[in-house]
Enzyme design. Sequence first.
Site, PDB file in Angstrom:
ATOM      1  N   TYR A 112       4.536  17.689  40.744  1.00 54.92           N
ATOM      2  CA  TYR A 112       4.178  16.340  40.272  1.00 54.92           C
ATOM      3  C   TYR A 112       3.899  16.360  38.776  1.00 54.92           C
ATOM      4  O   TYR A 112       4.400  15.514  38.026  1.00 54.92           O
ATOM      5  CB  TYR A 112       2.948  15.829  41.036  1.00 54.92           C
ATOM      6  N   VAL A 172      15.069   3.933  44.735  1.00 53.49           N
ATOM      7  CA  VAL A 172      15.427   4.277  43.359  1.00 53.49           C
ATOM      8  C   VAL A 172      16.181   5.601  43.241  1.00 53.49           C
ATOM      9  O   VAL A 172      16.747   5.905  42.193  1.00 53.49           O
ATOM     10  CB  VAL A 172      14.193   4.300  42.425  1.00 53.49           C
ATOM     11  N   ILE A 194      -0.323   0.222  42.617  1.00 56.34           N
ATOM     12  CA  ILE A 194      -0.214  -0.153  41.203  1.00 56.34           C
ATOM     13  C   ILE A 194       0.952  -1.122  40.993  1.00 56.34           C
ATOM     14  O   ILE A 194       0.855  -2.073  40.220  1.00 56.34           O
ATOM     15  CB  ILE A 194      -0.038   1.118  40.338  1.00 56.34           C
TER      16      ILE A 194
HETATM   17  P1  NDP Z   1       1.710   4.105  46.259  1.00 58.65           P
HETATM   18  O1  NDP Z   1       2.189   5.229  47.100  1.00 58.65           O
HETATM   19  O2  NDP Z   1       0.506   3.334  46.663  1.00 58.65           O
HETATM   20  O3  NDP Z   1       2.911   3.052  46.011  1.00 58.65           O
HETATM   21  C1  NDP Z   1       4.164   3.493  45.592  1.00 58.65           C
HETATM   22  C2  NDP Z   1       5.216   2.606  46.189  1.00 58.65           C
HETATM   23  O4  NDP Z   1       6.503   3.127  45.789  1.00 58.65           O
HETATM   24  C3  NDP Z   1       5.189   2.642  47.726  1.00 58.65           C
HETATM   25  O5  NDP Z   1       5.445   1.357  48.245  1.00 58.65           O
HETATM   26  C4  NDP Z   1       6.317   3.622  48.024  1.00 58.65           C
HETATM   27  O6  NDP Z   1       6.869   3.482  49.338  1.00 58.65           O
HETATM   28  C5  NDP Z   1       7.301   3.237  46.954  1.00 58.65           C
HETATM   29  N1  NDP Z   1       8.370   4.227  46.825  1.00 58.65           N
HETATM   30  C6  NDP Z   1       8.329   5.563  47.110  1.00 58.65           C
HETATM   31  N2  NDP Z   1       9.539   6.112  46.952  1.00 58.65           N
HETATM   32  C7  NDP Z   1      10.361   5.120  46.552  1.00 58.65           C
HETATM   33  C8  NDP Z   1      11.743   5.062  46.273  1.00 58.65           C
HETATM   34  N3  NDP Z   1      12.523   6.138  46.386  1.00 58.65           N
HETATM   35  N4  NDP Z   1      12.277   3.883  45.905  1.00 58.65           N
HETATM   36  C9  NDP Z   1      11.503   2.770  45.824  1.00 58.65           C
HETATM   37  N5  NDP Z   1      10.202   2.744  46.101  1.00 58.65           N
HETATM   38  C10 NDP Z   1       9.628   3.920  46.470  1.00 58.65           C
HETATM   39  O7  NDP Z   1       1.494   4.732  44.796  1.00 58.65           O
HETATM   40  P2  NDP Z   1       0.625   4.240  43.545  1.00 58.65           P
HETATM   41  O8  NDP Z   1       0.598   2.770  43.466  1.00 58.65           O
HETATM   42  O9  NDP Z   1      -0.626   5.004  43.535  1.00 58.65           O
HETATM   43  O10 NDP Z   1       1.512   4.857  42.376  1.00 58.65           O
HETATM   44  C11 NDP Z   1       2.452   4.115  41.634  1.00 58.65           C
HETATM   45  C12 NDP Z   1       2.886   4.962  40.457  1.00 58.65           C
HETATM   46  O11 NDP Z   1       1.766   5.333  39.679  1.00 58.65           O
HETATM   47  C13 NDP Z   1       3.581   6.266  40.839  1.00 58.65           C
HETATM   48  O12 NDP Z   1       4.637   6.510  39.933  1.00 58.65           O
HETATM   49  C14 NDP Z   1       2.486   7.294  40.672  1.00 58.65           C
HETATM   50  O13 NDP Z   1       2.985   8.582  40.429  1.00 58.65           O
HETATM   51  C15 NDP Z   1       1.757   6.726  39.478  1.00 58.65           C
HETATM   52  N6  NDP Z   1       0.404   7.190  39.334  1.00 58.65           N
HETATM   53  C16 NDP Z   1      -0.507   6.966  40.321  1.00 58.65           C
HETATM   54  C17 NDP Z   1      -1.789   7.415  40.183  1.00 58.65           C
HETATM   55  C18 NDP Z   1      -2.826   7.217  41.232  1.00 58.65           C
HETATM   56  O14 NDP Z   1      -3.889   7.839  41.115  1.00 58.65           O
HETATM   57  N7  NDP Z   1      -2.623   6.378  42.239  1.00 58.65           N
HETATM   58  C19 NDP Z   1      -2.225   8.146  38.979  1.00 58.65           C
HETATM   59  C20 NDP Z   1      -1.202   8.300  37.996  1.00 58.65           C
HETATM   60  C21 NDP Z   1       0.075   7.848  38.180  1.00 58.65           C
HETATM   61  P3  NDP Z   1       6.369   4.518  50.491  1.00 58.65           P
HETATM   62  O15 NDP Z   1       4.886   4.327  50.608  1.00 58.65           O
HETATM   63  O16 NDP Z   1       7.136   4.070  51.693  1.00 58.65           O
HETATM   64  O17 NDP Z   1       6.740   5.899  50.029  1.00 58.65           O
END
Ligand code: NDP
Length: 258
Positions: A162, A68, A22
């Site tokens: 979560y 973060v 996203i």
């Molecule tokens: P992804 O896991 O595909 O992408 C998330 C990104 O954030 C990854 O690159 C991850 O790195 C990075 N990340 C994790 N921890 C940290 C950190 N401490 N600091 C900086 N970056 C970090 O997730 P989505 O794109 O699916 O999700 C994005 C957001 O949307 C999240 O907040 C999620 O909770 C929310 N969301 C997602 C849904 C879904 O169905 N996909 C539904 C509802 C909400 P790494 O992979 O190395 O951990």
Amino acid sequence: MYLEKLRLDGRVAVVTGGGQGIGAACARALGEAGAMVVVADLLAERAEATAQELSAAGMNAQGIALDVTKSADVDAAADEIAREHGRIDVLVNNAGVAKSDVRAEDTSDEHWRFHMDVNVDGVFWCCRAFGRHMLEKGSGAIVNIGSMSGFIVNKPQPQSFYNASKAAVHHLTKSLAAEWGRRGVRVNAVAPTYIETPLTAFGMKENPEMYKVWLEMTPMGRVGQPDEIASVVHFLASDASSLMTGSIVLADGGYTCW
Ligand code: NDP
């Protein structure tokens, strides 16, 4: 006039967790609208690769490593971006984690803390650090990525940690909106349904029975794609949503209707 409100030319946007899923879609949406986009992610290579894709498509983007959960690093990144680019207009707090399908009684301290550290503390550290720069210049738009899980309890996978973390994101959004409303900084959130990204692979790709329940529970009968969240984030980041603050906008395929 109306389409112009969606333009972000001359603005500087930061997307956390912007390297994939996203967040990467949000970075592209803001970049296409004309913003200079800082893609921040845990892994520098991932952030840089996404920024390079945007640059190759004619957008203005930069990739940086940012965890973060490290509040001092978040403060330093905000100061550095403000110094280098002169302003920070948009922050998308997208970085989030979901290691779901763990029952409450089996949830370890570490598992609980991991989710709170990234999903709650991380969002607050970023709002505080980037928000300070926005408050200083009297304008800015923050968009937090919450979840429908902040409103409902997902089925069938247990994920109390979560769900609680995303409910906290929603109420933090409202709290900051109230505090900063008269000072030019808007704070809103998007609450997505299941979106096809690496985060949901545990259900969509690895567990057909679980995926079936997800679709049955969704009036539209499908999951979403990252661009379907990015377009809502773009709207909330732009002047097209100038009267909105403290809103939690559901983009859930109707999931919360039932
Ligand atoms: P992804 O896991 O595909 O992408 C998330 C990104 O954030 C990854 O690159 C991850 O790195 C990075 N990340 C994790 N921890 C940290 C950190 N401490 N600091 C900086 N970056 C970090 O997730 P989505 O794109 O699916 O999700 C994005 C957001 O949307 C999240 O907040 C999620 O909770 C929310 N969301 C997602 C849904 C879904 O169905 N996909 C539904 C509802 C909400 P790494 O992979 O190395 O951990």
